[in-house]
Design an enzyme around this catalytic site. Structure first.
Site, PDB file in Angstrom:
ATOM      1  N   ASP A  90     -16.912  24.846 -10.406  1.00 22.88           N
ATOM      2  CA  ASP A  90     -16.814  25.758 -11.325  1.00 22.88           C
ATOM      3  C   ASP A  90     -18.425  25.809 -12.561  1.00 22.88           C
ATOM      4  O   ASP A  90     -18.745  24.863 -12.439  1.00 22.88           O
ATOM      5  CB  ASP A  90     -15.674  25.918 -12.210  1.00 22.88           C
ATOM      6  CG  ASP A  90     -14.517  26.181 -11.446  1.00 22.88           C
ATOM      7  OD1 ASP A  90     -14.840  26.457 -10.246  1.00 22.88           O
ATOM      8  OD2 ASP A  90     -13.479  25.618 -10.774  1.00 22.88           O
TER       9      ASP A  90
HETATM   10  N1  URA Z   1     -12.234  22.072  -8.336  1.00 27.06           N
HETATM   11  C1  URA Z   1     -12.304  23.087  -8.982  1.00 27.06           C
HETATM   12  O1  URA Z   1     -11.397  22.901  -9.624  1.00 27.06           O
HETATM   13  N2  URA Z   1     -13.274  23.398 -10.039  1.00 27.06           N
HETATM   14  C2  URA Z   1     -14.570  22.222  -9.778  1.00 27.06           C
HETATM   15  O2  URA Z   1     -15.152  22.846  -9.968  1.00 27.06           O
HETATM   16  C3  URA Z   1     -14.155  21.821  -8.346  1.00 27.06           C
HETATM   17  C4  URA Z   1     -12.872  21.469  -7.628  1.00 27.06           C
END
Ligand code: URA
Length: 255
Positions: free
Chosen positions: A105
């Site tokens: 993310d």
């Molecule tokens: N899980 C998430 O919620 N975000 C990420 O960036 C990676 C795994």
């Protein structure tokens, strides 16, 4: 093939950073057509010239592999109209075919593999491989041994199936804030955040520490990257070639 700088060729081949390979050249360990290399900036034709490092022939690396410590605020994409992308952080080799292996993310930090090796990427990301990914998470509220069991059993995060068993290791639990490591073997959208949400916790900070055999290099500050060593590439290829048994299935099959 166009001639390329010798230090780039050696770094792309996984022999070390540009400054490390220049040291090899300075020490006289690299030869081009039998003569000691002149310097890192020397242009070489990897297809037409014999380039040896400590007597070993060097082939130009068709594939590049970089370990990036992704900073928060950049997106896991090749191009983006609004935000800076992880690929734009890789400035050194002017390759146009790099992409991130999977997504973190925008606000997540940590280990991201950047490559142009599509086959390795698709194998590592294949749901059937169950490559382990470990995250460090800070969440609001306490964590307990009950949560450890809930993660191990699999959680309902609104998908048709529960999540596969995941390993929650609590580092510190406090009434306002807790720290933990979480190892998962899937890669569903926002998976870690949704798993904590399923037990009523909100993730305040998330960093990926490892993917399969590849660990985040503590020498890399957020935004920094380095080429993978040859050993790291080989370990990833081994991981990609060896499917894991599904832990969930093993559990279900147990009496
Ligand atoms: N899980 C998430 O919620 N975000 C990420 O960036 C990676 C795994």
């Amino acid at each position: 093939m166009e001639p390329i700088r010798l230090d780039k060729l050696l770094a792309d081949a996984g022999l070390g950073s540009r400054s490390q390979v220049r040291q090899l050249i300075r020490k006289g360990l690299v030869t081009v057509d039998g003569a000691p290399a002149k310097g890192g900036e020397q242009k070489v034709d990897p297809e037409g010239q014999e380039i040896l490092c400590q007597g070993e022939p060097m082939a130009y690396a068709r594939f590049s592999y970089f370990l990036l410590n992704k900073p928060a605020g950049v997106v896991s994409a090749v191009t983006d109209a609004r935000d800076k992308t992880v690929v734009e952080l890789i400035e050194e080799p002017k390759r146009r075919d790099l992409f991130p292996v999977g997504r973190l993310d925008k606000d997540t930090e940590g280990l991201l593999l950047i490559t142009n090796d599509g086959l390795l990427a698709s194998r590592l990301l294949s749901p059937g491989r169950h490559v382990e990914k470990t995250y460090y998470a800070e969440v609001d509220g306490p964590l307990s041994e009950l949560d450890v069991s809930l993660f191990a059993e699999g959680l309902d995060i609104g998908e048709p199936r529960r999540t596969l068993p995941a390993r929650l290791e609590i580092e510190e639990s406090g009434p306002e804030r807790s720290q933990a490591r979480l190892t998962i073997t899937e890669g569903k959208y926002h998976q870690v955040k949704r798993m904590f949400q399923a037990i009523g916790r909100r993730v305040r900070y998330l960093k990926r520490l490892s993917m399969g055999p590849l660990g985040l290099d503590p020498a890399l500050a957020p935004g920094e990257y380095r080429p993978l060593s040859r050993e790291e590439v080989e370990a990833l290829k081994r991981e990609a070639a060896a499917p894991r048994p599904r832990e969930g299935q093993k559990k279900e099959e147990a009496p």
